[in-house]
Design an enzyme around this catalytic site. Structure first.
Site, PDB file in Angstrom:
ATOM      1  N   GLN A  17       0.778  -1.244   0.000  1.00  0.00           N
ATOM      2  CA  GLN A  17       0.000   0.000   0.000  1.00  0.00           C
ATOM      3  C   GLN A  17       0.810   1.294   0.000  1.00  0.00           C
ATOM      4  OE1 GLN A  17      -3.510   2.327   2.465  1.00  0.00           O
ATOM      5  NE2 GLN A  17      -3.070   0.267   3.085  1.00  0.00           N
ATOM      6  N   THR A  74      14.099  -9.205 -11.473  1.00  0.00           N
ATOM      7  CA  THR A  74      15.282  -8.342 -11.309  1.00  0.00           C
ATOM      8  C   THR A  74      16.420  -9.066 -10.600  1.00  0.00           C
ATOM      9  OG1 THR A  74      14.212  -7.466  -9.347  1.00  0.00           O
ATOM     10  CG2 THR A  74      14.064  -6.139 -11.336  1.00  0.00           C
ATOM     11  N   LYS A  75      16.221 -10.357 -10.310  1.00  0.00           N
ATOM     12  CA  LYS A  75      17.309 -11.132  -9.696  1.00  0.00           C
ATOM     13  C   LYS A  75      18.084 -11.948 -10.740  1.00  0.00           C
ATOM     14  CE  LYS A  75      15.888 -11.405  -4.886  1.00  0.00           C
ATOM     15  NZ  LYS A  75      15.157 -12.183  -3.884  1.00  0.00           N
ATOM     16  N   PHE A  97      10.440  -1.991  -0.525  1.00  0.00           N
ATOM     17  CA  PHE A  97      10.767  -3.355  -0.094  1.00  0.00           C
ATOM     18  C   PHE A  97      11.297  -3.325   1.330  1.00  0.00           C
ATOM     19  CE2 PHE A  97      11.617  -4.053  -4.780  1.00  0.00           C
ATOM     20  CZ  PHE A  97      10.473  -4.789  -4.976  1.00  0.00           C
ATOM     21  N   TYR A 138       4.232  -3.007   8.749  1.00  0.00           N
ATOM     22  CA  TYR A 138       2.942  -2.795   8.106  1.00  0.00           C
ATOM     23  C   TYR A 138       2.198  -1.668   8.823  1.00  0.00           C
ATOM     24  CZ  TYR A 138       3.314  -7.054   5.294  1.00  0.00           C
ATOM     25  OH  TYR A 138       3.707  -7.997   4.390  1.00  0.00           O
ATOM     26  N   GLU A 139       1.081  -1.275   8.209  1.00  0.00           N
ATOM     27  CA  GLU A 139       0.271  -0.149   8.683  1.00  0.00           C
ATOM     28  C   GLU A 139       0.144  -0.026  10.208  1.00  0.00           C
ATOM     29  OE1 GLU A 139      -1.551   2.344   7.024  1.00  0.00           O
ATOM     30  OE2 GLU A 139      -2.023   3.016   9.031  1.00  0.00           O
ATOM     31  N   ASP A 168       0.510   3.721   5.970  1.00  0.00           N
ATOM     32  CA  ASP A 168       0.785   3.374   4.569  1.00  0.00           C
ATOM     33  C   ASP A 168       0.483   4.542   3.625  1.00  0.00           C
ATOM     34  OD1 ASP A 168       1.680   0.821   4.987  1.00  0.00           O
ATOM     35  OD2 ASP A 168      -0.261  -0.126   4.690  1.00  0.00           O
ATOM     36  N   GLY A 246      -8.675  20.433  19.409  1.00  0.00           N
ATOM     37  CA  GLY A 246      -8.335  21.792  19.004  1.00  0.00           C
ATOM     38  C   GLY A 246      -8.589  22.890  20.019  1.00  0.00           C
ATOM     39  N   GLY A 247      -8.919  22.539  21.251  1.00  0.00           N
ATOM     40  CA  GLY A 247      -9.175  23.590  22.233  1.00  0.00           C
ATOM     41  C   GLY A 247     -10.632  24.026  22.253  1.00  0.00           C
TER      42      GLY A 247
HETATM   43  C1  LIG Z   1       5.816  -4.590   3.330  1.00  0.00           C
HETATM   44  C2  LIG Z   1       6.852  -5.609   3.746  1.00  0.00           C
HETATM   45  C3  LIG Z   1       6.697  -5.945   5.234  1.00  0.00           C
HETATM   46  C4  LIG Z   1       6.604  -6.872   2.899  1.00  0.00           C
HETATM   47  O1  LIG Z   1       7.606  -7.815   3.168  1.00  0.00           O
HETATM   48  P1  LIG Z   1       7.771  -9.105   2.204  1.00  0.00           P
HETATM   49  O2  LIG Z   1       6.439  -9.547   1.711  1.00  0.00           O
HETATM   50  O3  LIG Z   1       8.569 -10.096   2.935  1.00  0.00           O
HETATM   51  O4  LIG Z   1       8.509  -8.533   0.904  1.00  0.00           O
HETATM   52  P2  LIG Z   1       9.992  -7.954   0.744  1.00  0.00           P
HETATM   53  O5  LIG Z   1       9.935  -6.487   0.625  1.00  0.00           O
HETATM   54  O6  LIG Z   1      10.900  -8.537   1.787  1.00  0.00           O
HETATM   55  O7  LIG Z   1      10.407  -8.566  -0.681  1.00  0.00           O
HETATM   56  C5  LIG Z   1      10.463  -9.965  -0.862  1.00  0.00           C
HETATM   57  C6  LIG Z   1      11.525 -10.370  -1.829  1.00  0.00           C
HETATM   58  O8  LIG Z   1      11.027 -10.258  -3.166  1.00  0.00           O
HETATM   59  C7  LIG Z   1      12.044  -9.783  -3.995  1.00  0.00           C
HETATM   60  N1  LIG Z   1      11.469  -9.156  -5.208  1.00  0.00           N
HETATM   61  C8  LIG Z   1      10.550  -8.173  -5.274  1.00  0.00           C
HETATM   62  N2  LIG Z   1      10.294  -7.874  -6.546  1.00  0.00           N
HETATM   63  C9  LIG Z   1      11.060  -8.688  -7.316  1.00  0.00           C
HETATM   64  C10 LIG Z   1      11.228  -8.851  -8.718  1.00  0.00           C
HETATM   65  N3  LIG Z   1      10.556  -8.105  -9.599  1.00  0.00           N
HETATM   66  N4  LIG Z   1      12.094  -9.789  -9.139  1.00  0.00           N
HETATM   67  C11 LIG Z   1      12.778 -10.553  -8.273  1.00  0.00           C
HETATM   68  N5  LIG Z   1      12.669 -10.452  -6.936  1.00  0.00           N
HETATM   69  C12 LIG Z   1      11.804  -9.506  -6.466  1.00  0.00           C
HETATM   70  C13 LIG Z   1      12.758  -8.811  -3.124  1.00  0.00           C
HETATM   71  O9  LIG Z   1      13.997  -8.490  -3.640  1.00  0.00           O
HETATM   72  C14 LIG Z   1      12.832  -9.575  -1.815  1.00  0.00           C
HETATM   73  O10 LIG Z   1      13.896 -10.510  -1.896  1.00  0.00           O
HETATM   74  P3  LIG Z   1      15.028 -10.669  -0.739  1.00  0.00           P
HETATM   75  O11 LIG Z   1      14.272 -10.984   0.515  1.00  0.00           O
HETATM   76  O12 LIG Z   1      15.840 -11.817  -1.238  1.00  0.00           O
HETATM   77  O13 LIG Z   1      15.761  -9.407  -0.663  1.00  0.00           O
HETATM   78  C15 LIG Z   1       8.274  -5.069   3.466  1.00  0.00           C
HETATM   79  O14 LIG Z   1       8.427  -4.907   2.064  1.00  0.00           O
HETATM   80  C16 LIG Z   1       8.584  -3.755   4.160  1.00  0.00           C
HETATM   81  O15 LIG Z   1       8.838  -3.699   5.362  1.00  0.00           O
HETATM   82  N6  LIG Z   1       8.604  -2.644   3.394  1.00  0.00           N
HETATM   83  C17 LIG Z   1       8.985  -1.349   3.887  1.00  0.00           C
HETATM   84  C18 LIG Z   1       7.891  -0.719   4.695  1.00  0.00           C
HETATM   85  C19 LIG Z   1       6.587  -0.631   3.969  1.00  0.00           C
HETATM   86  O16 LIG Z   1       6.472  -0.060   2.912  1.00  0.00           O
HETATM   87  N7  LIG Z   1       5.554  -1.189   4.619  1.00  0.00           N
HETATM   88  C20 LIG Z   1       4.190  -0.974   4.243  1.00  0.00           C
HETATM   89  C21 LIG Z   1       3.744  -1.812   3.164  1.00  0.00           C
HETATM   90  S1  LIG Z   1       2.134  -1.275   2.767  1.00  0.00           S
END
Ligand SMILES: CC(C)(COP(=O)(O)OP(=O)(O)OC[C@H]1O[C@@H](n2cnc3c(N)ncnc32)[C@H](O)[C@@H]1OP(=O)(O)O)[C@@H](O)C(=O)NCCC(=O)NCCS
Length: 414
Positions: A17, A74-75, A97, A138-139, A168, A246-247
């Site tokens: 989000q 992208t990996k 991420f 998360y949120e 978010d 707001g008072g």
């Molecule tokens: C939201 C959150 C908790 C989700 O966590 P998650 O589901 O585990 O996802 P991640 O961000 O860790 O990404 C998962 C993996 O997918 C990979 N990935 C994402 N897009 C990719 C793509 N197009 N190609 C290949 N790999 C990809 C990432 O590189 C990551 O790999 P790694 O763990 O080896 O580095 C986390 O992204 C986060 O804390 N974000 C920052 C704060 C934030 O925005 N939170 C609110 C979200 S609404």
């Protein structure tokens, strides 16, 4: 009329989000947003909270309007080569991420600057540098760590999170401002820069009045809080129920139909300047001459009784009737509107704040439109893209030949 951000290319690596809120806003303003998603999977929200089986969820569709979708791993080596071309091609990269994910793919800020020194690289993270910088967030975690939950809820009850997605969507809005500021700066510096916003910081920024109250507390009780004068204050800004911060005293009172309608309530603010009109409207002309009632200070210890008296009157009227009577008297008030009422409100449709769009798989659905209106730059709302819908078109734009596109596909990179 041209779109305000026409010509700005955004490399959108966001998911869930917070990041998507930011890039959707930029897309509404006219930026070309290229959403990069993992082949075959896409943004996890496509499949979360699905209301129609195997169709992009409303969670996804309402956060990804006006974007184009490109699938790219992208990996993989092929994927990294394409990603490098995208960094050359775009003005802004946005990601949210978990900390370090892009570095792990090999795209550090130093590397990104080497590829494109004009690139603006923007990130949302849960926390800024400090003890929690590596945490996933998360949120509701952000609401709790940013000061919203400790200051929200009934007095003497548990902390509460709010339905407004201040962690978010709130941080996404902050980040969008950082991006356009950096774009403005780049127009004279010629250089990109790093833009970051932590969700904890974004929430705290929105909770600033509670940090204000924390400091006021050192100089005595918070007289506009319901705890005053009969309750006690601890060391930190307390929860204040529905009191107005707001008072000017405010509270939520019941309206006609409250027994069966969970939203038959209205918020009433007893602003001093409009108090006489309010007292007369509810049949309490006696308060105008009574020294226990006729000054804001005299009323402070009696706020509960005052709102009980107001409620006796509001319970005889619908929330809209109360609004119609009190508004001309300059009494600020707001009916508690349900999501159903908002979804059906014609004026919000007319201004484009809520819009209906058509999706090839789900049919018509409601989504939010741009709440920020620019007089010369209209914001049309288009449906969200299907997974990989624009892969070929975008790869051609960045210079790949048909043969190169086919070989990236067979290698599983796109
Ligand atoms: C939201 C959150 C908790 C989700 O966590 P998650 O589901 O585990 O996802 P991640 O961000 O860790 O990404 C998962 C993996 O997918 C990979 N990935 C994402 N897009 C990719 C793509 N197009 N190609 C290949 N790999 C990809 C990432 O590189 C990551 O790999 P790694 O763990 O080896 O580095 C986390 O992204 C986060 O804390 N974000 C920052 C704060 C934030 O925005 N939170 C609110 C979200 S609404």
């Amino acid at each position: 009329m041209s779109k305000a951000l026409e010509g700005v290319k955004i490399l959108d690596m966001t998911h869930v989000q917070s990041g998507p809120t930011c890039t959707q806003l930029l897309a509404w303003f006219g930026a070309d947003v290229i959403k990069v998603e993992r082949p075959g999977v896409g943004d996890a929200t496509r499949g979360q909270l699905q209301d129609i089986p195997n169709v992009d969820s409303l969670y996804f569709t309402m956060l990804n309007s006006n974007k184009r979708s490109l699938t790219l791993n992208t990996k993989s080596d092929e994927g990294k080569a394409i990603f490098t071309k995208l960094i050359e091609h775009c003005d802004v990269m946005v990601e949210n991420f978990a900390p370090g994910a892009l570095d792990r793919m090999g795209f550090t800020w130093e590397r990104i600057q080497e590829i494109n020194p004009r690139m603006i690289y923007a990130s949302v993270k849960g926390f800024g540098p400090g003890p929690y910088e590596d945490c996933k967030v998360y949120e509701n975690v952000a609401q709790c760590t940013g000061g919203a939950a400790s200051t929200t809820g009934e007095i003497d009850s548990v902390p509460l999170v709010t339905g407004a997605q201040i962690g978010d969507s709130g941080t996404g809005l902050h980040l969008a401002l950082g991006i356009v500021t950096a774009l403005f700066h780049r127009s004279h510096s010629g250089k990109g820069q790093r833009v970051t916003c932590a969700m904890q910081d974004g929430v705290l920024n929105l909770c600033r009045v509670k940090l204000r109250d924390q400091q006021r507390l050192e100089h005595g009780p918070l007289t506009e809080y319901p705890q005053y004068p009969n309750g006690t204050f601890g060391e930190a800004t307390p929860r204040a129920g529905n009191a107005s911060g707001g008072g000017q005293p405010g509270w939520i009172v019941k309206c006609k139909g409250w027994e069966t309608d969970p939203d038959a309530y209205i918020y009433v603010i007893t602003q001093a300047a409009a108090f006489d009109g309010l007292a007369k409207a509810i049949g309490h002309e006696d308060w105008l001459e009574d020294p226990d009632w006729n000054t804001p200070k005299a009323r402070l210890p009696r706020l509960e009784e005052m709102f009980d008296e107001i409620e006796k009157w509001t319970k005889t009227k619908t929330k809209f009737e109360v609004m119609d009577i009190l508004n001309p008297l300059n009494v600020p008030c707001g009916p508690i509107l349900s999501m159903k009422e908002l979804a059906e409100e014609p004026s919000l449709r007319e201004t484009g704040t809520i819009v209906e769009v058509d999706h090839p798989e789900r049919g018509k659905y409601l989504t939010v439109g741009n709440p920020v209106k620019l007089s010369d730059s209209p914001a049309d709302v288009d449906r969200s893209p299907l997974l990989g819908e624009h892969t070929d078109e975008i790869l051609k734009e960045i210079g790949l030949s048909v043969a190169e596109i086919e070989s990236s596909k067979s290698a599983g990179a796109v």
